[in-house]
Write an enzyme that holds these catalytic residues in place. Structure first.
Site, PDB file in Angstrom:
ATOM      1  CD  GLU A  69     103.306 -35.194  55.003  1.00 21.77           C
ATOM      2  OE1 GLU A  69     102.136 -34.847  55.246  1.00 21.77           O
ATOM      3  OE2 GLU A  69     104.284 -34.806  55.660  1.00 21.77           O
ATOM      4  CB  CYS A  85      96.660 -33.248  50.478  1.00 27.89           C
ATOM      5  SG  CYS A  85      98.074 -32.144  50.622  1.00 27.89           S
TER       6      CYS A  85
HETATM    7  P1  NAD Z   1      97.534 -43.008  45.450  1.00 25.42           P
HETATM    8  O1  NAD Z   1      97.631 -43.382  46.885  1.00 25.42           O
HETATM    9  O2  NAD Z   1      96.586 -43.718  44.567  1.00 25.42           O
HETATM   10  O3  NAD Z   1      98.992 -43.155  44.747  1.00 25.42           O
HETATM   11  C1  NAD Z   1     100.128 -42.554  45.283  1.00 25.42           C
HETATM   12  C2  NAD Z   1     101.369 -43.191  44.691  1.00 25.42           C
HETATM   13  O4  NAD Z   1     101.477 -44.534  45.160  1.00 25.42           O
HETATM   14  C3  NAD Z   1     101.383 -43.277  43.176  1.00 25.42           C
HETATM   15  O5  NAD Z   1     102.693 -42.998  42.706  1.00 25.42           O
HETATM   16  C4  NAD Z   1     101.026 -44.724  42.920  1.00 25.42           C
HETATM   17  O6  NAD Z   1     101.480 -45.202  41.663  1.00 25.42           O
HETATM   18  C5  NAD Z   1     101.748 -45.399  44.055  1.00 25.42           C
HETATM   19  N1  NAD Z   1     101.300 -46.749  44.403  1.00 25.42           N
HETATM   20  C6  NAD Z   1     100.116 -47.347  44.105  1.00 25.42           C
HETATM   21  N2  NAD Z   1     100.081 -48.587  44.667  1.00 25.42           N
HETATM   22  C7  NAD Z   1     101.263 -48.758  45.318  1.00 25.42           C
HETATM   23  C8  NAD Z   1     101.799 -49.816  46.099  1.00 25.42           C
HETATM   24  N3  NAD Z   1     101.132 -50.966  46.315  1.00 25.42           N
HETATM   25  N4  NAD Z   1     103.032 -49.665  46.643  1.00 25.42           N
HETATM   26  C9  NAD Z   1     103.704 -48.514  46.464  1.00 25.42           C
HETATM   27  N5  NAD Z   1     103.249 -47.476  45.724  1.00 25.42           N
HETATM   28  C10 NAD Z   1     102.030 -47.591  45.164  1.00 25.42           C
HETATM   29  O7  NAD Z   1      97.266 -41.434  45.463  1.00 25.42           O
HETATM   30  P2  NAD Z   1      96.965 -40.481  44.232  1.00 25.42           P
HETATM   31  O8  NAD Z   1      95.614 -40.803  43.700  1.00 25.42           O
HETATM   32  O9  NAD Z   1      98.134 -40.481  43.301  1.00 25.42           O
HETATM   33  O10 NAD Z   1      96.932 -39.052  44.991  1.00 25.42           O
HETATM   34  C11 NAD Z   1      95.817 -38.570  45.657  1.00 25.42           C
HETATM   35  C12 NAD Z   1      95.941 -38.748  47.157  1.00 25.42           C
HETATM   36  O11 NAD Z   1      97.160 -38.179  47.639  1.00 25.42           O
HETATM   37  C13 NAD Z   1      94.837 -37.986  47.885  1.00 25.42           C
HETATM   38  O12 NAD Z   1      94.310 -38.761  48.937  1.00 25.42           O
HETATM   39  C14 NAD Z   1      95.566 -36.769  48.452  1.00 25.42           C
HETATM   40  O13 NAD Z   1      94.967 -36.179  49.557  1.00 25.42           O
HETATM   41  C15 NAD Z   1      96.907 -37.354  48.776  1.00 25.42           C
HETATM   42  N6  NAD Z   1      97.912 -36.280  48.904  1.00 25.42           N
HETATM   43  C16 NAD Z   1      98.431 -35.986  50.150  1.00 25.42           C
HETATM   44  C17 NAD Z   1      99.340 -34.935  50.309  1.00 25.42           C
HETATM   45  C18 NAD Z   1      99.940 -34.574  51.660  1.00 25.42           C
HETATM   46  O14 NAD Z   1     100.969 -33.913  51.695  1.00 25.42           O
HETATM   47  N7  NAD Z   1      99.341 -34.957  52.773  1.00 25.42           N
HETATM   48  C19 NAD Z   1      99.732 -34.200  49.190  1.00 25.42           C
HETATM   49  C20 NAD Z   1      99.172 -34.520  47.946  1.00 25.42           C
HETATM   50  C21 NAD Z   1      98.276 -35.574  47.814  1.00 25.42           C
END
Ligand code: NAD
Length: 499
Positions: free
Chosen positions: A249, A284
């Site tokens: 997502e 999002c």
């Molecule tokens: P991010 O991708 O930076 O981090 C998401 C998660 O991944 C965090 O828990 C982070 O610690 C973890 N992570 C980081 N590196 C990793 C790795 N190498 N392996 C596994 N996990 C890792 O996102 P963010 O800044 O926390 O959130 C914002 C983003 O999330 C925006 O792009 C937003 O649109 C998206 N989002 C999407 C939805 C949806 O349902 N489509 C909902 C909410 C947020």
């Protein structure tokens, strides 16, 4: 906050609290000189312990009946629903999301858990056929142990969307929240875990290294990820190594397409304003581009400014009248400011929106005044990128076809919306939009429903949450088949194709 009252949190697994990695301090984004809490990360070797214990616990959990699993989950939902008064403020403090929204997210997560309790027995029911073609039994089985990676912007509901269906269908699950907002979600999940056998629901903490250790663990049989595109690529690469099924997502750049017949009534404009600016735009599925017929742009700007003035109050997230808090981090604030500054430098008109609460000092935290950006080019980053902050570009269009084409001109395709006084017309136009969801006359939270599948197309990801599909994502079918040709009396040739 005094040091005595600083919250301390770590992960937990089958054997109780776990985590002896580095500590990180989370500041309050609304008043950065204050500390919300200290988080102790899980070491990658401890992630291994947690996943192994989760995998061991899953076998017995899968052997229980769906009724028993749903009974435990419902008890967890009841306990969560009683905790919103305590945990809502924790979420508001760590994330800067206004208190009413933070407490609302807690209640929404509990409501989703209950919805899953009602729907999961239906989704998991066996399918049986017995006719001239043979006898078929299709059963739904869990994957095993699920890894859930969640972002910071809505940590409770985004965890619940994975935890509830995974657990109801007989998986165990290990959740890794974001270090940006780890406290309320860990407390909420530990309340839920109290109603479950040890190891069925676990939490690990940390950044990329811990997330990577979790998703690449060979005992993890499914990964459910919500976050941004860059991290998703690294998660997919890790899952490719282990051939682990994945659902993603990701971000959105949602268009709100206003048709030429729309009356800019107060309630309509207020729904659109909230569709853009809830959680300071850090959602999002927030509306991130607004398309309005060129001949009605001036009228729209006046109506939008007036609606924002009525409903957007920027200030301390703990104040009941505040609807816009700070951004979650300094980096996020700098990124959004960069998009707006770039548009302004290219000649766009940047219009300040909303009002500020009494005695409010924006310099204490990561605040950014909400803005409407008029006149940015179609290729401007504020239009093409997911802003994830309190700004939105306004773009004019001439023909409806041009409006639809511009709405679809994004590599992201999470949600979208069509606005018209004529819902039939809006549904017809909605069919032409490329998106996982199209809301009619609303956008964002007001368009959500527990029963409606949620997820993106194109680079916004794959897989669905919410609805029955969001439950079946955590199951795989196992078909048992006695074809008619194998019945002793059939007389079929043993090497014949079915007809
Ligand atoms: P991010 O991708 O930076 O981090 C998401 C998660 O991944 C965090 O828990 C982070 O610690 C973890 N992570 C980081 N590196 C990793 C790795 N190498 N392996 C596994 N996990 C890792 O996102 P963010 O800044 O926390 O959130 C914002 C983003 O999330 C925006 O792009 C937003 O649109 C998206 N989002 C999407 C939805 C949806 O349902 N489509 C909902 C909410 C947020």
């Amino acid at each position: 906050m005094t040091s005595a009252s600083i919250r301390r949190e770590r992960g937990f697994g089958a054997a109780g609290p776990i985590g002896s990695g580095p500590e990180s301090v989370r500041e309050n984004p609304a008043a950065v000189d204050r500390t919300v809490g200290v988080l102790t990360a899980t070491l990658p070797s401890e992630v291994d312990d947690v996943v192994r214990a989760a995998a061991a616990a899953q076998h017995e959990w899968a052997a229980t009946t769906i009724d028993e699993r749903v009974r435990c989950l419902r008890a967890g939902a009841d306990a969560l629903a009683r905790s919103d008064a305590v945990l809502g403020p924790v979420l508001a403090e760590e994330l800067g999301k206004p208190l009413a929204d933070s407490s609302g997210e807690m209640r929404f997560a509990a409501a989703f858990l209950r919805w899953v309790c009602d729907a999961a027995p239906r989704v998991c029911a066996d399918t049986e056929l017995d006719d001239a073609e043979g006898r078929v039994l299709i059963i739904r089985r869990p994957f095993g142990t699920v890894a859930a990676i969640v972002p910071w912007n809505a940590p409770l509901i985004l965890s619940a969307l994975k935890v509830a269906p995974a657990i109801a269908t007989g998986n165990s699950i290990v959740v890794k929240p974001s270090p940006v907002a780890p406290f309320a979600v860990t407390a909420a999940l530990s309340i839920l875990a109290e109603q479950l056998p040890p190891g069925v629901l676990s939490v690990v903490h940390g950044g990329a290294e811990v997330g990577d250790a979790l998703v690449s663990h060979q005992s993890v049989r499914k990964v459910a990820f919500t976050g941004g595109e860059r991290v998703a690529q690294s998660v997919l690469a890790a899952c490719a190594e282990q051939l682990t099924p994945t659902m993603l997502e990701l971000g959105g750049n949602d268009p709100a397409l206003l048709l030429d017949d729309l009356t800019f009534a107060d309630d309509v404009m207020e729904r659109l304003v909230f569709g853009v600016f809830l959680t300071s735009g850090q959602v999002c599925m927030a509306a991130k581009r607004i398309y309005v017929p060129n001949r009605r742009l001036d009228e729209f700007v006046d109506a939008f400014i007036a609606a924002a003035q009525r409903v957007l109050v920027c200030g301390d997230p703990m104040s009941p009248e505040v609807t816009i808090g700070p951004l979650a981090t300094a980096e996020q604030r700098a990124r959004v400011m960069g998009l707006v500054d770039h548009a302004r430098a290219e000649g766009a008109d940047v219009i300040d929106l909303g009002q500020t609460g009494p005695g409010f000092d924006p310099d204490r935290g990561y605040f950014l005044r909400p803005t409407l950006v008029r006149g940015a080019g179609a290729d401007a980053p504020v239009v093409t990128e997911e802003q994830f902050g309190p700004t939105v570009p306004l773009i004019g269009y001439d023909s409806l076809d041009a409006g639809i084409a511009a709405s679809n001109a994004s590599e992201m395709a999470l949600a979208s919306s069509v606005w018209s006084d004529d819902p039939e017309r809006a549904f017809a136009v909605g069919r032409k939009l490329e998106a996982g969801m199209t809301f009619i006359n609303c956008h964002n939270r007001s368009g959500m429903s527990l029963r409606v599948p949620f997820g993106g197309m194109k680079r916004s990801g794959f897989g669905r949450e919410f609805g029955e599909q969001g439950i079946s994502e955590f199951t795989q079918t196992h078909a048992l088949h006695l074809p008619a040709s194998a019945r002793r009396e059939s007389g079929h040739r043993p090497n014949a194709y079915p007809t």
